[in-house]
Scaffold this motif. Structure first.
Motif, PDB file in Angstrom:
ATOM      1  N   ALA A  66       0.845  -1.195   0.000  1.00 52.70           N
ATOM      2  CA  ALA A  66       0.000   0.000   0.000  1.00 52.70           C
ATOM      3  C   ALA A  66       0.878   1.241   0.000  1.00 52.70           C
ATOM      4  O   ALA A  66       1.725   1.413   0.888  1.00 52.70           O
ATOM      5  CB  ALA A  66      -0.916  -0.010   1.218  1.00 52.70           C
ATOM      6  N   TRP A  67       0.709   2.092  -0.989  1.00 52.46           N
ATOM      7  CA  TRP A  67       1.593   3.242  -1.187  1.00 52.46           C
ATOM      8  C   TRP A  67       1.482   4.266  -0.056  1.00 52.46           C
ATOM      9  O   TRP A  67       2.442   4.954   0.266  1.00 52.46           O
ATOM     10  CB  TRP A  67       1.277   3.900  -2.531  1.00 52.46           C
ATOM     11  N   HIS A  68       0.318   4.368   0.570  1.00 51.73           N
ATOM     12  CA  HIS A  68       0.123   5.401   1.589  1.00 51.73           C
ATOM     13  C   HIS A  68       0.828   5.061   2.892  1.00 51.73           C
ATOM     14  O   HIS A  68       0.942   5.913   3.777  1.00 51.73           O
ATOM     15  CB  HIS A  68      -1.366   5.630   1.852  1.00 51.73           C
ATOM     16  N   GLU A  69       1.308   3.840   3.039  1.00 58.48           N
ATOM     17  CA  GLU A  69       1.941   3.425   4.283  1.00 58.48           C
ATOM     18  C   GLU A  69       3.458   3.568   4.176  1.00 58.48           C
ATOM     19  O   GLU A  69       4.100   2.816   3.439  1.00 58.48           O
ATOM     20  CB  GLU A  69       1.586   1.967   4.600  1.00 58.48           C
ATOM     21  N   PRO A  70       4.070   4.519   4.891  1.00 56.33           N
ATOM     22  CA  PRO A  70       5.536   4.635   4.856  1.00 56.33           C
ATOM     23  C   PRO A  70       6.180   3.397   5.457  1.00 56.33           C
ATOM     24  O   PRO A  70       5.597   2.729   6.318  1.00 56.33           O
ATOM     25  CB  PRO A  70       5.824   5.887   5.692  1.00 56.33           C
ATOM     26  N   MET A  71       7.375   3.076   5.011  1.00 55.09           N
ATOM     27  CA  MET A  71       8.061   1.864   5.462  1.00 55.09           C
ATOM     28  C   MET A  71       8.624   2.060   6.872  1.00 55.09           C
ATOM     29  O   MET A  71       9.357   3.018   7.131  1.00 55.09           O
ATOM     30  CB  MET A  71       9.179   1.505   4.486  1.00 55.09           C
ATOM     31  N   ARG A  72       8.294   1.148   7.766  1.00 56.98           N
ATOM     32  CA  ARG A  72       8.795   1.210   9.142  1.00 56.98           C
ATOM     33  C   ARG A  72      10.274   0.842   9.153  1.00 56.98           C
ATOM     34  O   ARG A  72      10.674  -0.169   8.576  1.00 56.98           O
ATOM     35  CB  ARG A  72       7.994   0.272  10.038  1.00 56.98           C
ATOM     36  N   CYS A  73      11.068   1.660   9.829  1.00 56.11           N
ATOM     37  CA  CYS A  73      12.526   1.580   9.695  1.00 56.11           C
ATOM     38  C   CYS A  73      13.198   1.792  11.047  1.00 56.11           C
ATOM     39  O   CYS A  73      12.725   2.565  11.884  1.00 56.11           O
ATOM     40  CB  CYS A  73      12.971   2.650   8.693  1.00 56.11           C
ATOM     41  N   ARG A 117      18.728  -8.472  21.703  1.00 53.74           N
ATOM     42  CA  ARG A 117      17.948  -7.276  22.063  1.00 53.74           C
ATOM     43  C   ARG A 117      17.658  -6.438  20.815  1.00 53.74           C
ATOM     44  O   ARG A 117      16.552  -5.892  20.680  1.00 53.74           O
ATOM     45  CB  ARG A 117      18.734  -6.444  23.087  1.00 53.74           C
ATOM     46  N   GLN A 118      18.623  -6.336  19.915  1.00 53.33           N
ATOM     47  CA  GLN A 118      18.394  -5.584  18.676  1.00 53.33           C
ATOM     48  C   GLN A 118      17.287  -6.214  17.844  1.00 53.33           C
ATOM     49  O   GLN A 118      16.399  -5.518  17.338  1.00 53.33           O
ATOM     50  CB  GLN A 118      19.695  -5.512  17.873  1.00 53.33           C
ATOM     51  N   LEU A 119      17.333  -7.535  17.699  1.00 53.88           N
ATOM     52  CA  LEU A 119      16.300  -8.233  16.925  1.00 53.88           C
ATOM     53  C   LEU A 119      14.938  -8.124  17.596  1.00 53.88           C
ATOM     54  O   LEU A 119      13.905  -8.002  16.919  1.00 53.88           O
ATOM     55  CB  LEU A 119      16.689  -9.698  16.737  1.00 53.88           C
ATOM     56  N   GLU A 120      14.924  -8.142  18.907  1.00 56.31           N
ATOM     57  CA  GLU A 120      13.677  -7.968  19.650  1.00 56.31           C
ATOM     58  C   GLU A 120      13.083  -6.589  19.370  1.00 56.31           C
ATOM     59  O   GLU A 120      11.867  -6.451  19.156  1.00 56.31           O
ATOM     60  CB  GLU A 120      13.946  -8.137  21.141  1.00 56.31           C
ATOM     61  N   LEU A 121      13.936  -5.578  19.345  1.00 49.50           N
ATOM     62  CA  LEU A 121      13.480  -4.216  19.070  1.00 49.50           C
ATOM     63  C   LEU A 121      12.947  -4.099  17.642  1.00 49.50           C
ATOM     64  O   LEU A 121      11.896  -3.480  17.400  1.00 49.50           O
ATOM     65  CB  LEU A 121      14.631  -3.238  19.277  1.00 49.50           C
ATOM     66  N   ILE A 122      13.667  -4.692  16.691  1.00 49.44           N
ATOM     67  CA  ILE A 122      13.235  -4.656  15.292  1.00 49.44           C
ATOM     68  C   ILE A 122      11.859  -5.311  15.144  1.00 49.44           C
ATOM     69  O   ILE A 122      10.973  -4.794  14.456  1.00 49.44           O
ATOM     70  CB  ILE A 122      14.277  -5.349  14.396  1.00 49.44           C
ATOM     71  N   ALA A 123      11.685  -6.455  15.808  1.00 45.97           N
ATOM     72  CA  ALA A 123      10.398  -7.152  15.744  1.00 45.97           C
ATOM     73  C   ALA A 123       9.303  -6.359  16.446  1.00 45.97           C
ATOM     74  O   ALA A 123       8.164  -6.266  15.963  1.00 45.97           O
ATOM     75  CB  ALA A 123      10.534  -8.535  16.373  1.00 45.97           C
ATOM     76  N   GLN A 124       9.643  -5.769  17.568  1.00 47.80           N
ATOM     77  CA  GLN A 124       8.677  -4.985  18.336  1.00 47.80           C
ATOM     78  C   GLN A 124       8.161  -3.813  17.511  1.00 47.80           C
ATOM     79  O   GLN A 124       6.962  -3.480  17.565  1.00 47.80           O
ATOM     80  CB  GLN A 124       9.348  -4.491  19.616  1.00 47.80           C
ATOM     81  N   GLU A 125       9.049  -3.171  16.757  1.00 46.41           N
ATOM     82  CA  GLU A 125       8.668  -2.017  15.931  1.00 46.41           C
ATOM     83  C   GLU A 125       8.145  -2.439  14.567  1.00 46.41           C
ATOM     84  O   GLU A 125       7.779  -1.590  13.765  1.00 46.41           O
ATOM     85  CB  GLU A 125       9.864  -1.080  15.765  1.00 46.41           C
ATOM     86  N   GLN A 126       8.116  -3.752  14.307  1.00 49.91           N
ATOM     87  CA  GLN A 126       7.660  -4.283  13.015  1.00 49.91           C
ATOM     88  C   GLN A 126       8.407  -3.606  11.859  1.00 49.91           C
ATOM     89  O   GLN A 126       7.817  -3.260  10.840  1.00 49.91           O
ATOM     90  CB  GLN A 126       6.153  -4.101  12.856  1.00 49.91           C
ATOM     91  N   ALA A 127       9.702  -3.428  12.055  1.00 49.33           N
ATOM     92  CA  ALA A 127      10.515  -2.723  11.068  1.00 49.33           C
ATOM     93  C   ALA A 127      10.698  -3.570   9.816  1.00 49.33           C
ATOM     94  O   ALA A 127      11.115  -4.732   9.896  1.00 49.33           O
ATOM     95  CB  ALA A 127      11.875  -2.354  11.655  1.00 49.33           C
ATOM     96  N   GLU A 128      10.402  -2.982   8.670  1.00 52.83           N
ATOM     97  CA  GLU A 128      10.606  -3.637   7.382  1.00 52.83           C
ATOM     98  C   GLU A 128      12.006  -3.370   6.834  1.00 52.83           C
ATOM     99  O   GLU A 128      12.436  -4.043   5.895  1.00 52.83           O
ATOM    100  CB  GLU A 128       9.582  -3.135   6.372  1.00 52.83           C
ATOM    101  N   LEU A 129      12.686  -2.390   7.404  1.00 56.63           N
ATOM    102  CA  LEU A 129      14.005  -1.995   6.920  1.00 56.63           C
ATOM    103  C   LEU A 129      14.905  -1.638   8.094  1.00 56.63           C
ATOM    104  O   LEU A 129      14.482  -0.949   9.028  1.00 56.63           O
ATOM    105  CB  LEU A 129      13.878  -0.788   5.976  1.00 56.63           C
ATOM    106  N   VAL A 130      16.145  -2.120   8.026  1.00 56.84           N
ATOM    107  CA  VAL A 130      17.189  -1.729   8.978  1.00 56.84           C
ATOM    108  C   VAL A 130      18.298  -1.069   8.173  1.00 56.84           C
ATOM    109  O   VAL A 130      18.810  -1.659   7.212  1.00 56.84           O
ATOM    110  CB  VAL A 130      17.743  -2.943   9.749  1.00 56.84           C
ATOM    111  N   VAL A 131      18.661   0.156   8.540  1.00 58.63           N
ATOM    112  CA  VAL A 131      19.708   0.896   7.838  1.00 58.63           C
ATOM    113  C   VAL A 131      20.937   0.979   8.722  1.00 58.63           C
ATOM    114  O   VAL A 131      20.866   1.484   9.847  1.00 58.63           O
ATOM    115  CB  VAL A 131      19.245   2.319   7.463  1.00 58.63           C
ATOM    116  N   LEU A 132      22.051   0.461   8.234  1.00 57.80           N
ATOM    117  CA  LEU A 132      23.322   0.573   8.949  1.00 57.80           C
ATOM    118  C   LEU A 132      24.026   1.825   8.446  1.00 57.80           C
ATOM    119  O   LEU A 132      24.732   1.802   7.445  1.00 57.80           O
ATOM    120  CB  LEU A 132      24.171  -0.677   8.717  1.00 57.80           C
ATOM    121  N   ALA A 133      23.780   2.935   9.138  1.00 54.68           N
ATOM    122  CA  ALA A 133      24.293   4.245   8.726  1.00 54.68           C
ATOM    123  C   ALA A 133      25.646   4.479   9.389  1.00 54.68           C
ATOM    124  O   ALA A 133      25.763   5.238  10.337  1.00 54.68           O
ATOM    125  CB  ALA A 133      23.298   5.344   9.088  1.00 54.68           C
TER     126      ALA A 133
END
Length: 282
Positions: free
Chosen positions: A81-88, A152-168
């Motif tokens: 769905a285009w109206h939904e920004p990607m959780r990151c 803990r990082q993976l738990e946080l990613i799952a908790q936020e339902q993140a579709e993208l992880v950026v290693l900046a």
């Protein structure tokens, strides 16, 4: 109400796929706004991205109908769905130029992201995160506790339902297990024009070789260090008079631009995996 979607797909190449997709969308009240395709003759695969407006069908029903189309053509597909920004979620260490650039672009409306958290093994950028009202998670890495921190990082990613992880410029090597769990949805920026100068201190390596071009590479993270599918690259011209520090300063702008483009394309579902390579519909 009109709803805009992006359909991405890949499948064995054969005549009639574009006709099948466009006919399917017409049948279900879809109006195509943007379409791109690529035939990889080396692998015999077909790739397509279609952005369309649909009036008549609910999203669950549309997904069900796409599944039937996909089965008929052996498609790997995604409907977004285009109206939904990607959780990151963004990871960073102690160099903040890429983080700062991404946050500014996001706040300016240039990136279709919902940035849920900034994660770091240092405290340097908690004030920057606070200035954008983004939660900051400090997860220090102590010797012998890497598995605990990654859990803990993976738990946080799952908790936020993140579709993208950026290693900046997150200057830690992810474990094989974490790379596998984030396959296809973790983007790293490497401060070198890969495959040259992999690993640590690429600017030092480049300076020692006397290069005339330095670059940056945004790629998906895999267990093989700095060898994931490449999304975007760029270079900057340099010469013999520059020190290592000068090279790094010059390269920072390139890193920011390359990472921002990769994140933008991924968040707009313009990047499709093609084995060890990518297809990017810019």
């Amino acid at each position: 109400m009109n709803a805009t979607y992006v359909l991405t797909l890949s499948c064995p190449d054969k005549p009639g796929i574009v006709h099948a997709v466009s006919g399917f969308l017409l049948q279900h009240g879809g109006n195509i706004e943007e379409a791109a395709q690529f035939n990889d003759h080396a692998t015999g695969l077909f790739f397509m991205r279609v952005q369309f407006v649909c009036e008549c069908v609910s999203e669950p029903e549309l997904r069900q109908q796409v599944q039937a189309l996909a089965q008929a053509h052996q498609m790997r597909w995604g409907l977004h769905a285009w109206h939904e920004p990607m959780r990151c979620v963004i990871f960073v260490s102690q160099q903040g130029h890429c983080l700062n650039d991404l946050l500014f672009r996001w706040k300016s409306g240039l990136l279709r992201l919902d940035i849920r958290a900034i994660v770091s093994n240092h405290r340097d950028f908690y004030q920057l995160a606070a200035s954008y009202n983004i939660p900051f998670q400090h997860l220090p890495l102590r010797p012998g506790h890497k598995a605990e921190v990654e859990a803990r990082q993976l738990e946080l990613i799952a908790q936020e339902q993140a579709e993208l992880v950026v290693l900046a410029r997150y200057m830690q090597i992810l474990s094989d297990g974490m790379c596998e769990q984030l396959a296809g949805r973790a983007i790293n920026i490497h401060h070198s024009f890969l495959p040259s100068f992999k690993g640590a201190k690429p600017y030092h390596q480049a300076h020692q070789r006397g290069v005339k071009l330095i670059g940056a590479t945004a790629h998906y993270v895999t267990a093989a260090l700095d060898e994931g599918p490449i999304i975007e690259q760029d270079v900057a011209r340099v010469d013999h008079s520059l020190s290592v520090e000068d090279l790094a300063a010059s390269g920072h702008d390139t890193e920011c631009a390359v990472l921002a483009r990769a994140v933008k394309w991924h968040s707009e579902h313009r990047v499709l995996l093609n084995g060890h390579k990518t297809v990017v519909f810019r």
